[in-house]
Design an enzyme around this catalytic site. Structure first.
Site, PDB file in Angstrom:
ATOM      1  N   ASN A   4      10.538 -10.833 -24.390  1.00  0.00           N
ATOM      2  CA  ASN A   4       9.424 -11.301 -25.221  1.00  0.00           C
ATOM      3  C   ASN A   4       8.351 -11.838 -24.279  1.00  0.00           C
ATOM      4  OD1 ASN A   4       7.655 -12.490 -27.021  1.00  0.00           O
ATOM      5  ND2 ASN A   4       9.054 -14.121 -27.643  1.00  0.00           N
ATOM      6  N   TRP A   5       7.261 -11.074 -24.124  1.00  0.00           N
ATOM      7  CA  TRP A   5       6.223 -11.457 -23.183  1.00  0.00           C
ATOM      8  C   TRP A   5       5.330 -12.582 -23.698  1.00  0.00           C
ATOM      9  CZ3 TRP A   5       4.050  -6.082 -21.190  1.00  0.00           C
ATOM     10  CH2 TRP A   5       5.063  -5.407 -20.518  1.00  0.00           C
ATOM     11  N   LYS A   6       5.473 -12.914 -24.994  1.00  0.00           N
ATOM     12  CA  LYS A   6       4.654 -13.983 -25.591  1.00  0.00           C
ATOM     13  C   LYS A   6       3.163 -13.723 -25.302  1.00  0.00           C
ATOM     14  CE  LYS A   6       8.559 -17.096 -25.598  1.00  0.00           C
ATOM     15  NZ  LYS A   6       9.015 -18.489 -25.665  1.00  0.00           N
ATOM     16  N   HIS A  23       9.797 -15.871 -35.042  1.00  0.00           N
ATOM     17  CA  HIS A  23      10.031 -16.663 -33.832  1.00  0.00           C
ATOM     18  C   HIS A  23       9.665 -18.115 -34.098  1.00  0.00           C
ATOM     19  CE1 HIS A  23       9.679 -18.111 -29.699  1.00  0.00           C
ATOM     20  NE2 HIS A  23      10.399 -17.072 -29.336  1.00  0.00           N
ATOM     21  N   GLU A  38       8.069 -20.216 -32.509  1.00  0.00           N
ATOM     22  CA  GLU A  38       6.663 -20.545 -32.246  1.00  0.00           C
ATOM     23  C   GLU A  38       5.775 -20.105 -33.397  1.00  0.00           C
ATOM     24  OE1 GLU A  38       7.639 -20.131 -27.507  1.00  0.00           O
ATOM     25  OE2 GLU A  38       6.540 -18.517 -28.532  1.00  0.00           O
ATOM     26  N   GLU A  60      18.120 -18.573 -31.317  1.00  0.00           N
ATOM     27  CA  GLU A  60      17.369 -19.303 -30.302  1.00  0.00           C
ATOM     28  C   GLU A  60      17.261 -20.768 -30.687  1.00  0.00           C
ATOM     29  OE1 GLU A  60      14.461 -16.438 -28.020  1.00  0.00           O
ATOM     30  OE2 GLU A  60      13.532 -17.151 -29.847  1.00  0.00           O
ATOM     31  N   GLY A 105      12.038 -22.286 -23.280  1.00  0.00           N
ATOM     32  CA  GLY A 105      11.038 -22.679 -22.298  1.00  0.00           C
ATOM     33  C   GLY A 105      11.226 -24.074 -21.725  1.00  0.00           C
ATOM     34  N   SER A 155      15.857 -19.970 -22.556  1.00  0.00           N
ATOM     35  CA  SER A 155      16.031 -20.182 -21.112  1.00  0.00           C
ATOM     36  C   SER A 155      17.111 -19.284 -20.517  1.00  0.00           C
ATOM     37  CB  SER A 155      16.315 -21.658 -20.815  1.00  0.00           C
ATOM     38  OG  SER A 155      15.225 -22.473 -21.228  1.00  0.00           O
ATOM     39  N   GLY A 166      12.553 -14.760 -22.594  1.00  0.00           N
ATOM     40  CA  GLY A 166      11.159 -15.159 -22.536  1.00  0.00           C
ATOM     41  C   GLY A 166      10.590 -15.075 -21.133  1.00  0.00           C
ATOM     42  N   GLY A 167      10.447 -16.221 -20.472  1.00  0.00           N
ATOM     43  CA  GLY A 167       9.781 -16.289 -19.178  1.00  0.00           C
ATOM     44  C   GLY A 167      10.346 -15.362 -18.128  1.00  0.00           C
TER      45      GLY A 167
END
Length: 261
Positions: A14-16, A99, A101, A171, A177, A218, A239-240
């Protein structure tokens, strides 16, 4: 002995809100090379809407799929700023829905996630539906009830035949994150109690056993193996660590190695 694989493992990035079109194409080109020999695992990258076409073209013919990070539930209309299932499916095969967010910042609810889930299925897209609890809910022992209610909301009016096409991403919000992670054992226990058992109650044990559940929060190269060997965990929503070729590749390769032990 590795764990018995009933469900094909699935790792998605997920590149957000990262990566311009040029940056996204470069990342996709890199992954296409480093992951060219991976056939035992389903792979996807979920890009910003602006990069869907270019990344979709870059990865066409490869075995790395493309996903959107959100979509509206109508095919078209006066919905400024939204993208529709028809727009997503031109370039993507997957779509992330609900998600945390989106729920936190943009008003997503269990009801809107359900509408989007049905729209995605109607258009042949694979929904990746995100569910998870806050740190306060976790500490108060409310995780199973809360995640279970998200599950029931998402699957309202969805047949068993459609339910098995859905991918779920557990999640815990407090682990996204933050560098914090649920332990693999805790994540496995919660997925069993709040996801598989709820699916069994909604449908039946066979349906519940066919639906893939990713872990997200994470996920990194050095902890992926510990999660993927858990019996209830079928992959990861990353994610990151999905924003660089080396770290996403290492996550995939470490998962494959752990499953083939």
């Amino acid at each position: 002995m590795g764990k018995q694989i009933m469900r094909k493992p699935f790792i998605a990035g997920n590149w957000k809100m990262y990566k311009t079109v040029a940056e996204g194409v470069a990342l996709a080109e890199g992954l296409k090379q480093t992951l060219a020999d991976v056939t035992t695992m389903e792979l996807a990258v979920c890009t910003p809407a602006t990069a869907l076409m270019a990344v979709g073209q870059t990865l066409a013919g490869s075995h790395i799929g493309v996903g959107a990070q959100n979509m509206f539930w109508k095919d078209e209309g006066a919905f400024t700023g939204e993208i529709s299932p028809l727009m997503v499916k031109e370039w993507a095969q997957y779509v992330i829905l609900g998600h945390s967010e989106r729920r936190q910042f943009f008003g997503e609810t269990d009801e809107t996630v359900n509408l989007k889930l049905k729209a995605a299925l109607a258009h042949g897209l694979t929904p990746i539906v995100c569910i998870g609890e806050s740190l306060d809910q976790n500490k108060a022992g409310e995780t199973v009830d809360f995640v279970g209610s998200q599950m029931r909301g998402a699957f309202t009016g969805v047949s068993a035949g459609d339910a098995v096409k859905v991918v779920l991403a557990y999640e815990p919000i407090w682990a996204i994150g933050t560098g914090l992670t649920a332990t693999p054992e805790d994540a496995n226990r919660i997925i069993k109690a709040a996801i598989r058992d709820v699916l069994t109650a909604l449908y039946d044990a066979e349906t519940a056993g066919a639906i893939r559940v990713q872990y997200g929060g994470s996920v990194k190269p050095d902890n992926m193996a510990d999660f993927i060997v858990m019996p209830e965990i079928d992959g990861a929503l990353v994610g990151g660590a999905s924003l660089k070729v080396d770290s996403f590749t290492a996550i995939v390769k470490n998962a494959i190695a752990a499953l083939s032990v």
